[in-house]
Scaffold this motif. Sequence first.
Motif, PDB file in Angstrom:
ATOM      1  N   GLY A   1       0.817  -1.212   0.000  1.00  0.00           N
ATOM      2  CA  GLY A   1       0.000   0.000   0.000  1.00  0.00           C
ATOM      3  C   GLY A   1       0.845   1.255   0.000  1.00  0.00           C
ATOM      4  N   ARG A   2       1.921   1.222   0.769  1.00  0.00           N
ATOM      5  CA  ARG A   2       2.850   2.350   0.794  1.00  0.00           C
ATOM      6  C   ARG A   2       3.481   2.551  -0.583  1.00  0.00           C
ATOM      7  NH1 ARG A   2       4.179   7.233   2.816  1.00  0.00           N
ATOM      8  NH2 ARG A   2       6.433   7.527   2.998  1.00  0.00           N
ATOM      9  N   ALA A   3       3.863   1.464  -1.249  1.00  0.00           N
ATOM     10  CA  ALA A   3       4.442   1.569  -2.585  1.00  0.00           C
ATOM     11  C   ALA A   3       3.453   2.186  -3.563  1.00  0.00           C
ATOM     12  CB  ALA A   3       4.876   0.189  -3.071  1.00  0.00           C
ATOM     13  N   GLU A   4       2.214   1.755  -3.514  1.00  0.00           N
ATOM     14  CA  GLU A   4       1.199   2.312  -4.406  1.00  0.00           C
ATOM     15  C   GLU A   4       1.052   3.818  -4.182  1.00  0.00           C
ATOM     16  OE1 GLU A   4      -2.294   0.049  -3.665  1.00  0.00           O
ATOM     17  OE2 GLU A   4      -1.540  -1.744  -4.696  1.00  0.00           O
TER      18      GLU A   4
ATOM     19  N   GLU B   1      17.684 -11.030   5.333  1.00  0.00           N
ATOM     20  CA  GLU B   1      17.608  -9.898   4.410  1.00  0.00           C
ATOM     21  C   GLU B   1      17.006 -10.338   3.072  1.00  0.00           C
ATOM     22  OE1 GLU B   1      20.335  -6.286   2.514  1.00  0.00           O
ATOM     23  OE2 GLU B   1      21.338  -7.979   3.510  1.00  0.00           O
ATOM     24  N   MET B   2      17.409 -11.495   2.593  1.00  0.00           N
ATOM     25  CA  MET B   2      16.830 -12.035   1.360  1.00  0.00           C
ATOM     26  C   MET B   2      15.317 -12.159   1.486  1.00  0.00           C
ATOM     27  SD  MET B   2      19.090 -13.342  -1.095  1.00  0.00           S
ATOM     28  CE  MET B   2      20.770 -13.972  -1.206  1.00  0.00           C
ATOM     29  N   ASP B   3      14.868 -12.740   2.588  1.00  0.00           N
ATOM     30  CA  ASP B   3      13.431 -12.945   2.794  1.00  0.00           C
ATOM     31  C   ASP B   3      12.673 -11.625   2.839  1.00  0.00           C
ATOM     32  OD1 ASP B   3      13.747 -15.676   2.861  1.00  0.00           O
ATOM     33  OD2 ASP B   3      13.727 -15.837   5.056  1.00  0.00           O
ATOM     34  N   ARG B   4      13.332 -10.592   3.315  1.00  0.00           N
ATOM     35  CA  ARG B   4      12.674  -9.286   3.408  1.00  0.00           C
ATOM     36  C   ARG B   4      12.555  -8.591   2.057  1.00  0.00           C
ATOM     37  NH1 ARG B   4      15.319  -6.461   8.876  1.00  0.00           N
ATOM     38  NH2 ARG B   4      14.581  -8.024  10.373  1.00  0.00           N
ATOM     39  N   VAL B   5      13.628  -8.606   1.278  1.00  0.00           N
ATOM     40  CA  VAL B   5      13.633  -7.750   0.100  1.00  0.00           C
ATOM     41  C   VAL B   5      13.302  -8.447  -1.216  1.00  0.00           C
ATOM     42  CG1 VAL B   5      15.269  -6.168   1.200  1.00  0.00           C
ATOM     43  CG2 VAL B   5      16.129  -7.928  -0.337  1.00  0.00           C
ATOM     44  N   VAL B   6      13.685  -9.703  -1.401  1.00  0.00           N
ATOM     45  CA  VAL B   6      13.498 -10.326  -2.711  1.00  0.00           C
ATOM     46  C   VAL B   6      12.016 -10.493  -3.065  1.00  0.00           C
ATOM     47  CG1 VAL B   6      13.953 -12.357  -4.137  1.00  0.00           C
ATOM     48  CG2 VAL B   6      15.786 -11.393  -2.718  1.00  0.00           C
ATOM     49  N   PRO B   7      11.180 -11.061  -2.181  1.00  0.00           N
ATOM     50  CA  PRO B   7       9.750 -11.125  -2.526  1.00  0.00           C
ATOM     51  C   PRO B   7       9.127  -9.751  -2.708  1.00  0.00           C
ATOM     52  CG  PRO B   7      10.265 -12.600  -0.693  1.00  0.00           C
ATOM     53  CD  PRO B   7      11.469 -11.722  -0.895  1.00  0.00           C
ATOM     54  N   ALA B   8       9.603  -8.775  -1.940  1.00  0.00           N
ATOM     55  CA  ALA B   8       9.081  -7.412  -2.077  1.00  0.00           C
ATOM     56  C   ALA B   8       9.399  -6.848  -3.458  1.00  0.00           C
ATOM     57  CB  ALA B   8       9.672  -6.528  -0.986  1.00  0.00           C
ATOM     58  N   ILE B   9      10.618  -7.054  -3.915  1.00  0.00           N
ATOM     59  CA  ILE B   9      11.006  -6.562  -5.235  1.00  0.00           C
ATOM     60  C   ILE B   9      10.234  -7.285  -6.332  1.00  0.00           C
ATOM     61  CG2 ILE B   9      12.936  -6.497  -6.875  1.00  0.00           C
ATOM     62  CD1 ILE B   9      14.728  -5.861  -4.418  1.00  0.00           C
ATOM     63  N   GLU B  10      10.054  -8.585  -6.184  1.00  0.00           N
ATOM     64  CA  GLU B  10       9.257  -9.337  -7.158  1.00  0.00           C
ATOM     65  C   GLU B  10       7.846  -8.762  -7.260  1.00  0.00           C
ATOM     66  OE1 GLU B  10       9.495 -13.294  -5.630  1.00  0.00           O
ATOM     67  OE2 GLU B  10      11.207 -13.837  -6.906  1.00  0.00           O
ATOM     68  N   ALA B  11       7.241  -8.470  -6.110  1.00  0.00           N
ATOM     69  CA  ALA B  11       5.880  -7.927  -6.098  1.00  0.00           C
ATOM     70  C   ALA B  11       5.826  -6.546  -6.737  1.00  0.00           C
ATOM     71  CB  ALA B  11       5.355  -7.877  -4.664  1.00  0.00           C
ATOM     72  N   LEU B  12       6.804  -5.698  -6.436  1.00  0.00           N
ATOM     73  CA  LEU B  12       6.833  -4.359  -7.025  1.00  0.00           C
ATOM     74  C   LEU B  12       7.056  -4.428  -8.535  1.00  0.00           C
ATOM     75  CD1 LEU B  12       9.021  -2.461  -4.387  1.00  0.00           C
ATOM     76  CD2 LEU B  12       6.526  -2.463  -4.582  1.00  0.00           C
ATOM     77  N   HIS B  13       7.910  -5.330  -8.947  1.00  0.00           N
ATOM     78  CA  HIS B  13       8.220  -5.477 -10.377  1.00  0.00           C
ATOM     79  C   HIS B  13       6.983  -5.912 -11.159  1.00  0.00           C
ATOM     80  CE1 HIS B  13      10.618  -6.095 -13.927  1.00  0.00           C
ATOM     81  NE2 HIS B  13      10.347  -7.388 -13.969  1.00  0.00           N
ATOM     82  N   ARG B  14       6.153  -6.736 -10.562  1.00  0.00           N
ATOM     83  CA  ARG B  14       4.920  -7.166 -11.216  1.00  0.00           C
ATOM     84  C   ARG B  14       3.896  -6.039 -11.305  1.00  0.00           C
ATOM     85  NH1 ARG B  14       5.526 -11.882  -7.952  1.00  0.00           N
ATOM     86  NH2 ARG B  14       3.948 -11.052  -6.505  1.00  0.00           N
ATOM     87  N   ARG B  15       3.888  -5.166 -10.298  1.00  0.00           N
ATOM     88  CA  ARG B  15       2.831  -4.161 -10.188  1.00  0.00           C
ATOM     89  C   ARG B  15       3.129  -2.839 -10.882  1.00  0.00           C
ATOM     90  NH1 ARG B  15       2.230  -7.516  -6.047  1.00  0.00           N
ATOM     91  NH2 ARG B  15       0.216  -7.710  -4.958  1.00  0.00           N
ATOM     92  N   PHE B  16       4.397  -2.453 -10.930  1.00  0.00           N
ATOM     93  CA  PHE B  16       4.719  -1.085 -11.365  1.00  0.00           C
ATOM     94  C   PHE B  16       5.747  -1.092 -12.490  1.00  0.00           C
ATOM     95  CE2 PHE B  16       3.983  -0.888  -6.684  1.00  0.00           C
ATOM     96  CZ  PHE B  16       2.722  -0.303  -6.740  1.00  0.00           C
TER      97      PHE B  16
END
Length: 280
Positions: free
Chosen positions: A43-46, A74-89
């Motif tokens: 939601g913050r990213a949007e 650190e991997m668990d925190r950022v990699v899924p987040a980046i995948e999600a952002l890459h799909r959305r934006f």
Amino acid sequence: MIVELGSRGYDVSSRALVMGILNRTPDSFYDAGSYWDFDAFLGRAEKLVAEGADLLDVGGVKAGPGPEVTEAEEMDRVVPAIEALHRRFDLPISVDTWRASVARESYAAGAVVGNDISGFADPDFLPAAAEAGASVVACHVRLAPRVADPEPVYGNLMEEVSRFLSERARWAVDAGIPARRVMLDAGHDLGKTPQMSTELLHRAGELVDLGYPVLLSVSNKRFLGELTGTDVGDRREATLAAHTLGIGLGCRILRAHDVVGTRRVADFMSAILQSRGAMA
């Protein structure tokens, strides 16, 4: 001056890019984990994208001292987040890490910038970025991330920071990263007293003269609080003033918590710079 972020090239001769900050940490100095929940993070990213961010910067470990965060965490925190952002934006994504392994997995997930506050301390960081075709941010730090440095001493602050960043930029180019994909960050508050960070902001034009795009990362930082006598949640005006000054001195990437305010500042200053160019 052209900045390349992934497949995109940006003419920043009279335009500053706004980098929206997205923390995947429970203890960041500014939001203190307000967006730790994954849905809250998205939601913050949007919100940041809607407010006009040109790119997003995702970090999984805060810069200051704190509990250990392992590589796996650190991997668990950022990699899924980046995948999600890459799909959305459809905009560039930066990973804020000093670990080459985390950067490499982040590039595979869709990140196109490695924002490393350690000054490329991991010898594999630059080869990983070059292999992925990623851009990098060379940041000055006196000791290391997460290491307290309350009484830093320099012989000549500006000279030492400039020399450090020139060397790191040269490392990046020698590793096969084009100069247009290399950015510089003075590292305000990283091994600097408030007075030192203030001097680096005032003299930012000297870093611009090194020939690489300068990223200004001062949003809500401690030295702004010292200058204005404000707590971390009350530094909006000081941050926007610093961004305005930074653009005037030649900084062209603004790392920001307050994207809507910074976007307005960047657009206003762009109009001023374009007007000046038209009159020249």
